[in-house]
Design a protein around this motif. Structure first.
Motif, short mmCIF file in Angstrom:
data_model
loop_
_atom_site.label_atom_id
_atom_site.label_comp_id
_atom_site.label_asym_id
_atom_site.label_seq_id
_atom_site.Cartn_x
_atom_site.Cartn_y
_atom_site.Cartn_z
N VAL A 146 0.83 -1.21 0.00
CA VAL A 146 0.00 0.00 0.00
C VAL A 146 0.86 1.26 0.00
O VAL A 146 0.58 2.22 0.72
CB VAL A 146 -1.00 0.01 1.20
CG1 VAL A 146 -2.18 0.93 0.89
CG2 VAL A 146 -1.53 -1.37 1.49
N PRO A 177 2.28 4.66 -1.92
CA PRO A 177 1.68 5.56 -2.92
C PRO A 177 2.12 5.21 -4.34
O PRO A 177 3.31 4.98 -4.58
CB PRO A 177 2.19 6.94 -2.51
CG PRO A 177 2.47 6.82 -1.05
CD PRO A 177 2.97 5.42 -0.86
N ARG A 201 -2.99 1.85 12.67
CA ARG A 201 -3.33 2.38 11.35
C ARG A 201 -3.88 3.79 11.56
O ARG A 201 -4.58 4.05 12.55
CB ARG A 201 -4.38 1.52 10.64
CG ARG A 201 -3.95 0.08 10.42
CD ARG A 201 -2.79 -0.03 9.43
NE ARG A 201 -2.42 -1.41 9.15
CZ ARG A 201 -1.50 -2.10 9.82
NH1 ARG A 201 -0.85 -1.51 10.83
NH2 ARG A 201 -1.22 -3.34 9.50
N ALA A 230 1.00 5.98 7.67
CA ALA A 230 -0.31 5.34 7.78
C ALA A 230 -0.31 4.09 8.65
O ALA A 230 -1.37 3.66 9.10
CB ALA A 230 -0.83 4.98 6.39
N GLY A 270 -4.34 2.61 -7.09
CA GLY A 270 -3.78 2.19 -5.81
C GLY A 270 -3.67 3.36 -4.86
O GLY A 270 -4.29 4.41 -5.06
N GLN A 271 -2.85 3.18 -3.82
CA GLN A 271 -2.67 4.20 -2.80
C GLN A 271 -2.22 5.52 -3.44
O GLN A 271 -1.30 5.55 -4.25
CB GLN A 271 -1.63 3.74 -1.78
CG GLN A 271 -1.40 4.66 -0.62
CD GLN A 271 -2.57 4.68 0.35
OE1 GLN A 271 -3.49 3.90 0.23
NE2 GLN A 271 -2.53 5.58 1.31
N PRO A 288 -6.22 6.69 -6.31
CA PRO A 288 -7.32 5.78 -5.95
C PRO A 288 -8.19 5.35 -7.12
O PRO A 288 -8.39 6.10 -8.08
CB PRO A 288 -8.13 6.60 -4.95
CG PRO A 288 -7.81 8.02 -5.26
CD PRO A 288 -6.38 8.03 -5.72
#
Length: 563
Positions: free
Chosen positions: A234, A236, A395, A425, A485-486, A489
């Motif tokens: 996860v 970026p 988280r 995160a 993805g991260q 989105p």
């Protein structure tokens, strides 16, 4: 309370993308995600940032080249998650293909904890390696690397985590987040860093003429592993990571993938020909991670490095069984957590801290993520370790950098946190069980100071309405084939619908029949047993339902409210 918002779309960027040949819907979606020119959508391998700007990579390549040419033994020290497993597999496959004598060691999370600790260094020394290579760990292993050096090993760190105040005394450090590294992609996963090190190593061996009598390995064959680790961790999806993921997915869709990934997709019932980021992140990744959570990640690594299709399938089936066990444990823990949360006034809190003596260490991170998603609060979940210690996994939400928050707590109360580390995160920590109430108080204080009331309100950022012509399979396939993805989105749309019919599936999933003008649509909201009003304003994803060889569009709802 959940607020539905719409991402702004820079119209100039959208028009420029359309004029350069990008599909109009994709042009709108990409522009809303910061893409301004079609060049940024170039996913050719040639568009990757070259390795040479990564600090320490030349030194690492020289040390590994020396080790290979002199027949020295190399030992990879891996991490016990999917990123660590894929990074280890990339290293094992590439180093063997380049003539290296290489093995691996993956610490047991319940016995030695995270990273290259002094204990792990001593375990490694028992294998008598000449060179130790860390993957997805090492940047914070000051004491462990000092011990490895004392035991006579050359140490190469490959990592992507943020460094602490002191760097380890390794012979080479490759981490885009280390001080003074000009490499522009700071978001790379551990597997991406290791892939880059292997690219630099191949270039160094090529300069030395090592491939005059040996076939030069095609490292692009490892991109399915790179894509899996990047998505599962996860990180970026900046441009560089999007290229790595897109190239890896392309190989999977062409069925030119590692046997282990093929086997994991098979036991998950996923079609490689239509594989997307969702399949890697929610089907393959969890089955690999289950080994590190409940058993030994060596099982996952073996699945990824074997070239025996029967062995790959057998291991994948074993991993699938472990993942089913993990889901059962998680469900029980979730029920326990729900009882604890009944006694909390979440609206009056800026953070959530939960602990139960029966909870499983390997599953607390998943539980923390589920609660964070549902309650929109930074969440730490704790389980018992050894010697009166608690292991915590956290988280976070936007606005609170979890590792920085832990660092502040540690400075406010020296000695409270025995160990900690992580990202913005996600983070982990260890403390004494008796100190949990004090940690809860201090962390709540930091969360209140850092998070505004607006940050504590859950916001679903959407892409607005979907034009009527796009409620079809071609659009769903178009979106499925793109890389999301991260920080990049997947599309989430928002619109109003009339609810024609509704019923519960398995007593927990709400299935809806909807009407939008003349269009009839099927929809579902998972894990939501409450009925819907006659008209809804909803945030939804466009998905594909496949049943008995027939495909149709369905809407998957993230949230709805009365229109």
């Amino acid at each position: 309370m959940t607020r539905i918002t719409i991402r702004p779309v820079p119209q100039r960027a959208r028009l420029m993308l359309e004029q350069s040949g990008v599909h109009p819907l994709l042009a709108r979606l990409y522009a809303a995600r910061g893409i301004t020119t079609s060049d940024e959508l170039d996913i050719r391998l040639a568009a990757l940032t070259p390795p040479d700007s990564m600090k320490g990579i030349d030194a690492a390549a020289r040390l590994l080249s020396d080790a290979i040419t002199k027949g020295k033994k190399i030992l990879i020290v891996a991490d016990y998650d999917c990123d660590g497993a894929t990074a280890c597999a990339v290293g094992m496959r590439a180093l063997r293909a380049m003539g290296g004598t290489v093995d691996y060691l993956v610490p047991n999370r319940f016995e030695t904890g995270y990273g290259l600790s002094p204990e792990v260094a001593r375990l490694a020394a028992a294998r008598r390696p000449d060179v130790l290579v860390t993957v997805d760990n090492g940047i914070a292993s000051v004491e462990g690397i000092a011990e490895a050096k004392r035991l006579g090993m050359t140490v190469i760190v490959t990592d992507h985590h943020l460094p602490g105040p002191e760097l380890p005394a390794a012979d080479a450090i490759v981490d885009p987040n280390q001080p003074g590294c000009p490499f522009p992609s700071k978001a790379m996963a551990g597997v991406g860093v290791m892939f880059y090190v292997m690219l630099a190593l191949r270039a160094e061996l090529r300069r030395r003429g090592s491939f005059n009598a040996r076939r030069e390995p095609i490292l692009a064959e490892l991109l399915d592993l790179v894509a899996l680790g990047t998505v599962a961790d996860v990180v970026p999806l900046d441009r560089n990571n999007r290229i790595l993921v897109a190239q890896g997915l392309a190989r999977i869709r062409q069925r030119r993938m590692t046997l282990g990934i093929a086997a994991l997709l098979s036991v998950a019932g996923r079609d490689p020909g239509r594989a997307g980021s969702f399949d890697l992140g929610f089907s393959v990744g969890p089955r690999l991670n289950a080994a590190g959570r409940l058993a030994d990640m060596s099982l996952g690594i073996e699945c990824l490095i074997t070239d025996d299709p029967g062995r790959a399938l057998n291991i994948a089936q074993e991993l699938d069984a472990i993942n089913h066990e993990r889901r059962t444990i998680e469900a029980d823990m979730h029920d326990d957590a729900a009882l604890q949360l009944e006694d909390l006034d979440v609206a009056q809190r800026a953070s959530i801290i939960l602990f139960d003596p029966s909870w499983h260490q390997g599953v607390i991170g998943i539980l923390a993520g589920r609660i964070k998603e549902r309650l929109h609060r930074p969440t730490f979940v704790f389980a018992r370790g050894e010697d009166g210690e608690l292991k915590g996994s956290g988280r976070s939400i936007a606005g609170l950098h979890l590792r920085d928050a832990l660092d502040l707590v540690a400075k406010q109360r020296p000695g409270l946190l025995l160990r900690f580390g992580g990202h913005a995160a996600a983070a982990g920590l260890t403390l004494k069980e008796n100190d949990l109430p004090e940690f809860e108080t201090l962390f709540e204080r930091v969360a209140r100071a850092w998070l505004s009331p607006a940050a504590l309100a859950r916001t679903l950022e959407t892409d607005g309405a979907l034009e009527a012509a796009y409620y079809g399979l071609p659009t769903a396939r178009l979106l499925q084939d793109a890389v999301w993805g991260q920080a990049f989105p997947a599309p989430l749309f928002a619109d109003e619908f009339e609810v024609v019919q509704q019923r519960l599936l398995k007593d927990k999933h709400l299935k809806l029949m909807l009407k939008k003008g003349p269009i009839r649509l099927d929809g579902i909201r998972f894990n939501h047993a409450e009925g819907a009003p006659d008209r809804i304003r909803a945030a939804f994803r466009l998905d594909i339902n496949e049943w008995q060889g027939e495909a149709s569009v369905k809407l998957v709802f993230e949230h709805f409210e009365p229109a």
